[in-house]
Motif scaffolding. Structure first.
Motif, PDB file in Angstrom:
ATOM      1  N   ARG A  39       0.808  -1.216   0.000  1.00  0.00           N
ATOM      2  CA  ARG A  39       0.000   0.000   0.000  1.00  0.00           C
ATOM      3  C   ARG A  39       0.842   1.266   0.000  1.00  0.00           C
ATOM      4  O   ARG A  39       0.537   2.223  -0.711  1.00  0.00           O
ATOM      5  N   GLU A  40       1.904   1.311   0.793  1.00  0.00           N
ATOM      6  CA  GLU A  40       2.626   2.568   0.960  1.00  0.00           C
ATOM      7  C   GLU A  40       3.447   2.953  -0.264  1.00  0.00           C
ATOM      8  O   GLU A  40       3.987   4.054  -0.320  1.00  0.00           O
ATOM      9  N   MET A 374      -4.803   1.484   9.886  1.00  0.00           N
ATOM     10  CA  MET A 374      -4.018   2.583   9.328  1.00  0.00           C
ATOM     11  C   MET A 374      -4.729   3.925   9.421  1.00  0.00           C
ATOM     12  O   MET A 374      -4.198   4.936   8.996  1.00  0.00           O
ATOM     13  N   SER A 376      -7.392   4.947   7.721  1.00  0.00           N
ATOM     14  CA  SER A 376      -7.590   5.454   6.364  1.00  0.00           C
ATOM     15  C   SER A 376      -9.054   5.639   5.989  1.00  0.00           C
ATOM     16  O   SER A 376      -9.349   6.183   4.925  1.00  0.00           O
ATOM     17  N   ILE A 397      -1.228   3.338  18.182  1.00  0.00           N
ATOM     18  CA  ILE A 397      -1.036   2.497  17.007  1.00  0.00           C
ATOM     19  C   ILE A 397      -0.332   1.216  17.449  1.00  0.00           C
ATOM     20  O   ILE A 397       0.717   1.269  18.090  1.00  0.00           O
ATOM     21  N   HIS A 400       1.845  -2.069  12.005  1.00  0.00           N
ATOM     22  CA  HIS A 400       2.455  -1.334  10.896  1.00  0.00           C
ATOM     23  C   HIS A 400       1.441  -0.398  10.249  1.00  0.00           C
ATOM     24  O   HIS A 400       0.271  -0.741  10.085  1.00  0.00           O
ATOM     25  N   THR A 401       1.897   0.796   9.871  1.00  0.00           N
ATOM     26  CA  THR A 401       1.071   1.732   9.109  1.00  0.00           C
ATOM     27  C   THR A 401       1.877   2.254   7.926  1.00  0.00           C
ATOM     28  O   THR A 401       3.073   2.521   8.049  1.00  0.00           O
ATOM     29  N   ALA A 402       1.224   2.387   6.783  1.00  0.00           N
ATOM     30  CA  ALA A 402       1.884   2.949   5.607  1.00  0.00           C
ATOM     31  C   ALA A 402       2.258   4.403   5.871  1.00  0.00           C
ATOM     32  O   ALA A 402       1.563   5.113   6.605  1.00  0.00           O
ATOM     33  N   ALA A 405      -0.437   7.011   5.404  1.00  0.00           N
ATOM     34  CA  ALA A 405      -1.682   6.846   6.149  1.00  0.00           C
ATOM     35  C   ALA A 405      -1.732   7.798   7.337  1.00  0.00           C
ATOM     36  O   ALA A 405      -0.701   8.206   7.888  1.00  0.00           O
ATOM     37  N   GLY A 407      -2.485   7.069  10.246  1.00  0.00           N
ATOM     38  CA  GLY A 407      -1.871   6.396  11.382  1.00  0.00           C
ATOM     39  C   GLY A 407      -0.379   6.623  11.496  1.00  0.00           C
ATOM     40  O   GLY A 407       0.202   6.442  12.572  1.00  0.00           O
ATOM     41  N   SER A 408       0.276   7.021  10.417  1.00  0.00           N
ATOM     42  CA  SER A 408       1.695   7.400  10.455  1.00  0.00           C
ATOM     43  C   SER A 408       1.866   8.906  10.610  1.00  0.00           C
ATOM     44  O   SER A 408       2.757   9.379  11.328  1.00  0.00           O
TER      45      SER A 408
END
Length: 486
Positions: A39-40, A374, A376, A397, A400-402, A405, A407-408
């Motif tokens: 995704r990222e 994430m 999103s 969190i 993992h987050t892209a 996103a 979440g990052s």
């Protein structure tokens, strides 16, 4: 390649965190193990999709799925677009969930202004077939499947050919609180999940830190938001909080609560001790939002949940064996409390936008679980907007987050200033993969002489690769032709 040899090539996933896809050649059999996306890397085609070609698609005899997450299944329509016409094999539960993850990926790409390398019609052409736990022959190839503990329906796969054997762990954990993990048999080679490479994590310690943080935020009068994937880690976290967090209401979006309820009914996937704890609970004890917003609230003996007065709602108390519940009646609904001594799902389900608004406006501390790890989607955005302005609140969190996103971005100082984000942002990994210690422990049992590591950046795996080599294992990581050959 000799007819009795086995070779594996990484087409994605080894040396990176997603787009997991491996080409297995075993004599006259050429099969694909998973077919996911990253995704990222959206916008960079060669980093989003596996390194598939029409030539590869044309000679495949089968595709096997370890589980349904998008980084393992969402490129399947692209494979069919390249000309594949065979079957895709997975457990019944994986097949049931895979279509939703493929659609979610397609919706994400189009909403971001991207272009899909396949049509909606191609998505509908994916031909799923079921495999069972245990040993079987599929398309002439000897395959054994066992539970991997990562999510509902997830499995490891072991292939035998010409007196050789290869294990593909898929995403695996040895530390799940709900889902069981079957120990794979000895294998000559293995493709092994190492998502937490470079780290050794204590699951008990991580869960303890989760409750400590929730209590700290509550003591300060704040609210805690937990964006979680509803399949897998979300259920573990929800039930852990329900069992261990005292005096703070726990709300779960309907997709989290419903999938948790579904999981608790799938006894063959659960750990034996979990089955004992929910013995006799039956199908009713699922904590999920029912039609018209009705909620099933289930109490633990000796537990007490404080009432939360919501605008326009009413509070009902139900006497139980050693304790009592004060539960919240949301609009168009009521509370059913079931006197079951061994049941432990007591979260408040949020079935719709109006219920979410009421839950967010309730005074005092609270914990909210939204099924979007994430952040999103629109539900996560609604929680973010409602909670961002209060420094007492916290967004946690747990996976993992892209990079792109929300979440990052909540950790980026520039974004925080621009968005007016006063709430804290924290990270705490809840294990649903293998860390360094897990990989080494697993291979003490599997005894593989050759290992291809995947699901972690190349730089993160260097230490683990060295540890395995010191133990006499030919360990490697990265996109190499025939990265592992037996």
């Amino acid at each position: 390649m000799q007819n009795n040899r086995i070779a594996v090539t990484s087409l994605g996933g080894s040396g990176e965190e997603a787009r997991n896809c491996f080409l297995l050649e075993a004599g006259n059999h050429t099969v694909l193990l998973d077919c996911g996306v990253r995704r990222e890397a959206l916008g960079e085609f060669d980093r989003v999709y596996p390194a598939l070609t029409r030539e590869i698609a044309g000679r495949l005899t089968a595709v096997f799925l370890s589980h349904a997450h998008e980084d393992h299944v969402a490129a399947l329509p692209y494979l069919y677009e390249l000309g594949y016409r065979g079957n895709v094999y997975g457990t019944e539960e994986t097949i049931r969930l895979a279509g939703g993850f493929m659609k979610k990926w397609a919706d994400f790409v189009t909403s971001a202004g991207g272009r899909l390398p396949f049509s909606v019609e191609t998505m509908n052409r994916v031909a799923f077939s079921t495999i069972s736990l245990g040993s079987q022959v599929v398309e002439g190839l000897s395959v054994t499947a066992g539970r991997s503990g990562h999510m509902l329906g997830s499995c490891w796969l072991r292939f035998e050919h010409g007196g050789k054997s290869l294990l593909y762990t898929g995403d695996m954990t040895l530390a799940g609180r709900l889902l069981a993990t079957d120990l794979p048999p000895e294998s000559d080679g293995a493709v092994v999940d190492c998502a937490y490479a470079g780290r050794t994590l204590s699951q008990t310690g991580q869960y303890g830190a989760l409750v400590d943080l929730a209590e700290e935020v509550a003591a300060g009068g704040g609210k805690l938001l937990l964006p979680v994937p509803p399949n897998g880690r979300g259920s573990d976290i929800l039930l852990h909080l329900c069992e261990n967090l005292r005096g703070v209401p726990v709300y779960a979006e309907a997709n989290v609560a419903a999938l948790c309820g579904e999981l608790l009914k799938e006894r063959k996937w659960l750990r034996a001790d979990v089955c004992g704890r929910i013995s006799g609970a039956g199908e009713e004890s699922n904590g999920a939002g029912l039609p018209c917003g009705r909620i099933d609230a289930v109490a633990l003996p000796g537990r007490q949940i404080d009432a939360v007065a919501l605008p326009g709602g009413r509070v009902g108390a139900v006497a139980l064996l050693c304790g009592w519940i004060d539960a919240v009646a949301l609009p168009c609904g009521q509370i059913d409390a079931m006197n079951r001594a061994n049941t432990f799902t007591n979260a408040i389900s949020i079935p719709d936008v109006q219920s979410r608004s009421l839950a967010l406006s309730a005074p005092g501390p609270a914990v909210y679980l939204t099924g979007d790890g994430m952040m999103s989607g629109p539900a996560a955005a609604a929680y973010f907007e409602a909670l961002k302005g209060d420094a007492r609140n916290c967004i946690l969190i747990t996976g993992h987050t892209a990079r792109s996103a929300l979440g990052s971005r909540i950790f980026d100082p520039a974004f925080r200033a621009q968005a007016g984000l006063a709430a804290r942002a924290e990270r705490l990994t809840i294990k649903v993969h293998l860390d360094d210690q897990d990989v080494i422990a697993l291979n003490r049992s599997v005894r593989a002489k050759k290992i291809l590591l995947f699901h972690a950046p190349l730089e993160s795996t260097r230490e683990l690769t060295g540890k395995l080599r010191n133990l006499g294992v030919d360990a490697r990581c990265g996109l190499e032709p025939r990265a592992l050959e037996l």
